[in-house]
Motif scaffolding. Sequence first.
Motif, mmCIF file in Angstrom:
data_model
loop_
_atom_site.group_PDB
_atom_site.id
_atom_site.type_symbol
_atom_site.label_atom_id
_atom_site.label_comp_id
_atom_site.label_asym_id
_atom_site.label_seq_id
_atom_site.Cartn_x
_atom_site.Cartn_y
_atom_site.Cartn_z
ATOM 1 N N ARG A 26 -100.359 36.734 25.533
ATOM 2 C CA ARG A 26 -101.704 36.856 26.075
ATOM 3 C C ARG A 26 -102.002 38.242 26.633
ATOM 4 O O ARG A 26 -101.131 38.873 27.225
ATOM 5 C CB ARG A 26 -101.846 35.900 27.262
ATOM 6 N N ILE A 28 -104.579 39.656 29.416
ATOM 7 C CA ILE A 28 -105.438 39.102 30.472
ATOM 8 C C ILE A 28 -106.092 40.248 31.237
ATOM 9 O O ILE A 28 -105.425 41.211 31.603
ATOM 10 C CB ILE A 28 -104.607 38.259 31.468
ATOM 11 N N VAL A 34 -108.912 35.738 29.568
ATOM 12 C CA VAL A 34 -107.958 35.899 28.459
ATOM 13 C C VAL A 34 -108.704 36.575 27.318
ATOM 14 O O VAL A 34 -109.613 35.999 26.729
ATOM 15 C CB VAL A 34 -107.390 34.537 28.004
ATOM 16 N N ASN A 76 -94.266 38.061 29.137
ATOM 17 C CA ASN A 76 -95.192 36.973 28.823
ATOM 18 C C ASN A 76 -96.615 37.390 28.563
ATOM 19 O O ASN A 76 -97.377 36.652 27.966
ATOM 20 C CB ASN A 76 -95.193 35.968 29.983
ATOM 21 N N SER A 77 -96.970 38.565 29.033
ATOM 22 C CA SER A 77 -98.368 38.959 28.860
ATOM 23 C C SER A 77 -98.562 40.426 29.178
ATOM 24 O O SER A 77 -97.679 41.099 29.721
ATOM 25 C CB SER A 77 -99.252 38.124 29.778
ATOM 26 N N ILE A 79 -101.240 42.480 31.387
ATOM 27 C CA ILE A 79 -102.316 42.308 32.364
ATOM 28 C C ILE A 79 -103.003 43.648 32.547
ATOM 29 O O ILE A 79 -102.347 44.679 32.764
ATOM 30 C CB ILE A 79 -101.769 41.796 33.715
#
Lengths: 165, 165
Positions: A26, A28, A34, A76-77, A79
């Motif tokens: 993802r 974000i 998202v 995980n992502s 940002i």
Amino acid sequence: MEYQYVIKKEAHLDRTVNIKKLIGKRVISKGGTVIGYVSEIRVNSNNLQLEGVVVDRNFENPIYIGKSYFSKLSQNSVILNVELSILVNGKKVVTLDGKVLGRVKKVNRRGNTNEIESLVVSSFWRKYLIPSSEIKQIMASVQIKHKHDATKIYLWKRLKQNSNL
Amino acid sequence: MQQKSISGRDLSKTVTSEDLLGKEVIDLNGTFIGVVEKVLMDPNKLEFVGISIDKGFLKKGLTIGKSYISKVTPHAVFLRIKVSYNIKGKTVFDNEGHVIGKVYSIELHGNKNKIINIIVRRGLSDSLFGTEIVIPAEYIKDIGENVMLNVSKNKLKKSKSVVEV
């Protein structure tokens, strides 16, 4: 698995992120929107620095976001430290006295940066060009600083300003 | 027809209930909360107390005290707060982009707009936290389209102020 290290000034393996694992993760925005999912990681071929990521968005054109707009990169992502200005499209535009002028139809940015130069606002009958200096805040809606005296773009002016519209 | 007045004051800058009823209510975030359904007055002190907002079909109404109203304009009522109840249903991400869950409920300070805790519900498939966790407001970094925390999932698990329900 135990690693053997051949490094000079570089960070220890534990303080780095496996880029391969970022694909599909993802992206974000600062406020939790998202934006999409990482489809590519782009690295500068000269200095081998991470330059940015390509974000895949379902049914929309992908976005290439530069690392200047990254707040954090985790396993995980990604940002971001901003709300993307290109996602302002479709938001309601409200004047100081609460009148809904219309909705954002197009965002004119300064080059390829996230900074907004002006917004094209469209209502049922008219189009308006709102410069960034007139924008008070952009959150769930766009609030402009003044009352209902935004520049109306009449047909003869539209022909001149076609490039911005 | 010109009205006569025995109020003893200049009423030219006052507003009537008609000016309020049916007007859009916009919070500090620019979110359109609903429309003014009722104007509330204290029958003993004859003072304006607040407004009742109709949020739409099948949605619970909301009562806002006058201290949270910033201004009444010809087209809308502006609030000086971001309405905390709007946080319900938003996805909660930790500072690494992990999904913690969705906001199921919030605990406010009495009847004020100040959040004490948020209750976050996870799906049954996640066994790390159980079904619900109570997260204190101090762990909330930003609230936009979703909720961003300033701590990681692991730190939440270890934190004594975070309670599993």
